[in-house]
Design an enzyme around this catalytic site. Structure first.
Site, mmCIF file in Angstrom:
data_model
loop_
_atom_site.group_PDB
_atom_site.id
_atom_site.type_symbol
_atom_site.label_atom_id
_atom_site.label_comp_id
_atom_site.label_asym_id
_atom_site.label_seq_id
_atom_site.Cartn_x
_atom_site.Cartn_y
_atom_site.Cartn_z
ATOM 1 N N ASN A 43 -9.351 6.939 38.650
ATOM 2 C CA ASN A 43 -8.531 6.772 37.455
ATOM 3 C C ASN A 43 -8.377 8.137 36.801
ATOM 4 O O ASN A 43 -9.305 8.640 36.166
ATOM 5 C CB ASN A 43 -9.210 5.781 36.502
ATOM 6 C CG ASN A 43 -8.456 5.604 35.197
ATOM 7 O OD1 ASN A 43 -7.312 6.047 35.059
ATOM 8 N ND2 ASN A 43 -9.094 4.968 34.233
ATOM 9 N N LYS A 55 -6.629 8.905 34.304
ATOM 10 C CA LYS A 55 -6.435 8.763 32.862
ATOM 11 C C LYS A 55 -5.261 9.666 32.414
ATOM 12 O O LYS A 55 -4.304 9.840 33.159
ATOM 13 C CB LYS A 55 -7.727 9.042 32.116
ATOM 14 C CG LYS A 55 -8.866 8.136 32.620
ATOM 15 C CD LYS A 55 -10.096 8.179 31.753
ATOM 16 C CE LYS A 55 -11.166 7.266 32.329
ATOM 17 N NZ LYS A 55 -12.366 7.199 31.451
ATOM 18 N N HIS A 74 -8.665 -1.891 30.999
ATOM 19 C CA HIS A 74 -9.678 -0.846 30.871
ATOM 20 C C HIS A 74 -10.175 -0.816 29.427
ATOM 21 O O HIS A 74 -9.408 -1.059 28.491
ATOM 22 C CB HIS A 74 -9.088 0.508 31.258
ATOM 23 C CG HIS A 74 -10.105 1.582 31.428
ATOM 24 N ND1 HIS A 74 -10.673 2.245 30.353
ATOM 25 C CD2 HIS A 74 -10.676 2.112 32.545
ATOM 26 C CE1 HIS A 74 -11.539 3.137 30.808
ATOM 27 N NE2 HIS A 74 -11.562 3.079 32.132
ATOM 28 N N GLU A 99 -10.705 1.480 27.447
ATOM 29 C CA GLU A 99 -9.958 2.379 26.569
ATOM 30 C C GLU A 99 -8.664 1.733 26.091
ATOM 31 O O GLU A 99 -8.198 2.002 24.980
ATOM 32 C CB GLU A 99 -9.693 3.702 27.303
ATOM 33 C CG GLU A 99 -10.970 4.509 27.495
ATOM 34 C CD GLU A 99 -10.919 5.527 28.620
ATOM 35 O OE1 GLU A 99 -11.960 6.146 28.896
ATOM 36 O OE2 GLU A 99 -9.845 5.696 29.232
ATOM 37 N N GLU A 103 -17.347 -1.918 34.092
ATOM 38 C CA GLU A 103 -17.553 -0.617 33.464
ATOM 39 C C GLU A 103 -18.231 -0.812 32.112
ATOM 40 O O GLU A 103 -17.549 -1.108 31.112
ATOM 41 C CB GLU A 103 -16.206 0.088 33.259
ATOM 42 C CG GLU A 103 -15.548 0.520 34.547
ATOM 43 C CD GLU A 103 -14.489 1.593 34.290
ATOM 44 O OE1 GLU A 103 -14.569 2.652 34.935
ATOM 45 O OE2 GLU A 103 -13.617 1.388 33.446
ATOM 46 N N GLY A 150 -17.768 8.136 30.610
ATOM 47 C CA GLY A 150 -17.613 9.500 30.127
ATOM 48 C C GLY A 150 -18.794 10.046 29.342
ATOM 49 O O GLY A 150 -18.712 11.115 28.760
ATOM 50 N N SER A 172 -19.415 6.975 34.654
ATOM 51 C CA SER A 172 -20.135 8.205 34.994
ATOM 52 C C SER A 172 -20.590 8.240 36.455
ATOM 53 O O SER A 172 -21.685 8.711 36.768
ATOM 54 C CB SER A 172 -21.333 8.394 34.052
ATOM 55 O OG SER A 172 -20.904 8.555 32.720
#
Length: 254
Positions: free
Chosen positions: A12, A14, A100, A102, A170, A176, A214
């Protein structure tokens, strides 16, 4: 024990990537995959929407698959700034990430919205990668399994099959941050997810489950060897071809 599900390593990208550098990254992955001659796993790259068509053209002829990072539930209409699943398909995509964390956090996407996007992916002939995961507060409150169960029930459409669905776990607190759950925690979460998928589809044992959060070259082998883990959804490490390929290589054969 031989694998019954084909591993999938998805990158991904992003909101990263401009023309030349992005194409160089895509070609680096394609060239590396070609040299390795792997035919027992899938590699997928999900660039920003502006680059899907160019990346698809750059990796044409290789085994690298291309996907989108999001799609709208509708096939067309007055939805400024959005992109339809059909547009992604037309640009060369085979997969699309939906739900996702985010997107859920930054854009307030609900489980119902994610489910509608997954249905849109099917309508367009794409495979949705449905993302689920708990926050740190939810984990510390002992609600991880309840949160995952609720997200599966709300986000995965009826009629799901192993060929039409990928689920990515996730944990939000690991994305991250450099923090990762233990291998046992990942295995337990994936086992729970597969159990809950049994209430949605009879093909739950065959659905591919990815771990994300991560994932890097130096921890991939351990994470990918955990029970019920069929691959990874990779963020930052997918922006370097060598690192991404190292993660793909970490999948145990056989």
């Amino acid at each position: 024990m031989a694998r019954t599900r084909r591993p999938l390593i998805a990158g991904n990208w992003k909101m990263n990537g401009l023309g030349a550098d992005a194409l160089a990254l895509a070609k680096g992955v394609a060239d590396g995959l070609g040299k390795a001659a792997w035919n027992d796993r899938d590699l997928l790259v999900c660039p920003p929407a502006t680059l899907v068509m160019a990346v698809a053209q750059a990796v044409r002829g290789s085994a690298v698959l291309v996907g989108g990072q999001d799609c709208h539930a509708k096939p067309s209409g007055a939805h400024t700034g959005d992109i339809a699943a059909e547009m992604l398909r037309d640009s060369g995509a085979a997969f699309v990430i939906v739900g996702h964390s985010e997107r859920r956090t930054d854009h307030g996407e609900t489980d119902a919205a994610v489910r509608a996007k997954a249905e849109a992916a099917w309508r367009a002939g794409l495979v949705p990668i449905v993302c689920i995961g708990e926050t740190l507060a939810e984990r510390e409150a002992g609600r991880t399994f309840a949160v995952l169960a609720g997200q599966i029930k709300g986000s995965v459409p009826a009629g799901a099959t192993a060929a039409k669905l990928v689920v990515a776990y996730e944990p939000v607190w690991a994305i991250g941050t450099g923090k990762t759950p233990t291998v046992a925690e990942v295995a337990n979460a994936h086992a729970h997810i597969r159990k809950e998928l049994g209430g949605v589809t009879a093909e739950a044992p065959q659905v591919r489950l990815l771990y994300g959060g991560s994932v890097k070259g130096d921890n991939a082998a351990e994470l990918l060897a955990a029970g019920d883990v069929d691959g990874a959804l990779v963020g930052g490490a997918s922006l370097k071809a060598d690192e991404f390929l190292a993660i793909a290589k970490a999948v145990q054969r056989g």
